[in-house]
Design an enzyme around this catalytic site. Structure first.
Site, short mmCIF file in Angstrom:
data_model
loop_
_atom_site.label_atom_id
_atom_site.label_comp_id
_atom_site.label_asym_id
_atom_site.label_seq_id
_atom_site.Cartn_x
_atom_site.Cartn_y
_atom_site.Cartn_z
N ASN A 122 119.63 30.18 67.22
CA ASN A 122 119.62 28.83 67.21
C ASN A 122 121.18 28.18 67.42
OD1 ASN A 122 116.97 28.67 66.45
ND2 ASN A 122 117.22 29.32 64.46
N VAL B 23 123.56 28.21 59.46
CA VAL B 23 124.82 28.82 58.93
C VAL B 23 125.41 28.87 60.28
CG1 VAL B 23 125.55 31.38 58.21
CG2 VAL B 23 123.33 30.39 57.25
N HIS C 296 124.54 34.47 65.03
CA HIS C 296 123.53 35.51 64.60
C HIS C 296 122.36 35.48 65.48
CE1 HIS C 296 122.82 31.69 62.19
NE2 HIS C 296 121.47 32.27 62.16
P1 5GP Z 1 119.89 29.70 61.35
O1 5GP Z 1 119.02 28.65 60.68
O2 5GP Z 1 121.51 29.40 61.12
O3 5GP Z 1 119.57 30.07 62.72
O4 5GP Z 1 119.58 30.91 60.46
C1 5GP Z 1 120.08 31.08 59.36
C2 5GP Z 1 119.24 32.20 58.45
O5 5GP Z 1 120.14 32.81 57.52
C3 5GP Z 1 118.03 31.71 57.88
O6 5GP Z 1 116.56 32.22 58.56
C4 5GP Z 1 118.02 31.98 56.23
O7 5GP Z 1 117.05 32.27 55.74
C5 5GP Z 1 119.03 33.03 56.31
N1 5GP Z 1 119.97 33.12 55.15
C6 5GP Z 1 120.66 32.17 54.54
N2 5GP Z 1 121.45 32.39 53.57
C7 5GP Z 1 121.23 33.68 53.44
C8 5GP Z 1 121.70 34.76 52.36
O8 5GP Z 1 122.22 34.34 51.65
N3 5GP Z 1 121.22 36.01 52.85
C9 5GP Z 1 120.25 36.45 53.73
N4 5GP Z 1 119.94 37.72 54.02
N5 5GP Z 1 119.86 35.28 54.53
C10 5GP Z 1 120.30 33.96 54.41
#
Ligand code: 5GP
Length: 116
Positions: A87, A96, A100
């Protein structure tokens, strides 16, 4: 230097997580809110905020992340069928801002739309 994100804190060991893979360039963890039976995040140690922020010097790292994702999927036993998602930006669902790759597997994506 980018602002420190939750993923930097995880990589530095300040926040606990389920680490499933580590090498000198990246770490893979289990997503805290999985959207599929297998939901892993491949995170570069170097904190690039978004894929669009990567520059020419990051080419090898980006290739490494893809290569590592396949290896991590193999180790998780899902290399026959997995989805890899990045994303880029809030409008695409990024929450975040530390690049990733999502590895999603363990359910049938063949009929689904691109979203998860
Ligand atoms: P994005 O929405 O930025 O593409 O993905 C961020 C991902 O990070 C989400 O799927 C969310 O569930 C995961 N995430 C957010 N905070 C944490 C955390 O503290 N630990 C872990 N293991 N995953 C997290």
């Amino acid at each position: 230097m980018s602002e420190e994100t939750i993923f930097s804190k995880i990589i530095n060991g300040e926040i606990p997580s389920d680490i499933v893979y580590e090498d000198e360039h990246c770490v893979a963890i289990k997503d805290i809110a999985p959207k599929a039976p297998v939901h892993l995040l491949v995170i570069p140690r170097q904190p690039i905020p978004r894929l669009a922020d990567a520059g020419p010097a990051d080419r090898a790292l980006l290739g490494h992340l893809m290569f590592a994702a396949a290896e991590i999927a193999r180790q998780a036993g899902v290399d026959e069928a997995f989805r890899l998602i990045v994303n880029n930006g809030a409008g695409a669902g990024q929450t975040v801002f530390h690049l990733h790759l999502h590895i999603l597997a363990g359910k049938d994506f063949s009929e689904s739309q691109m979203g998860f």
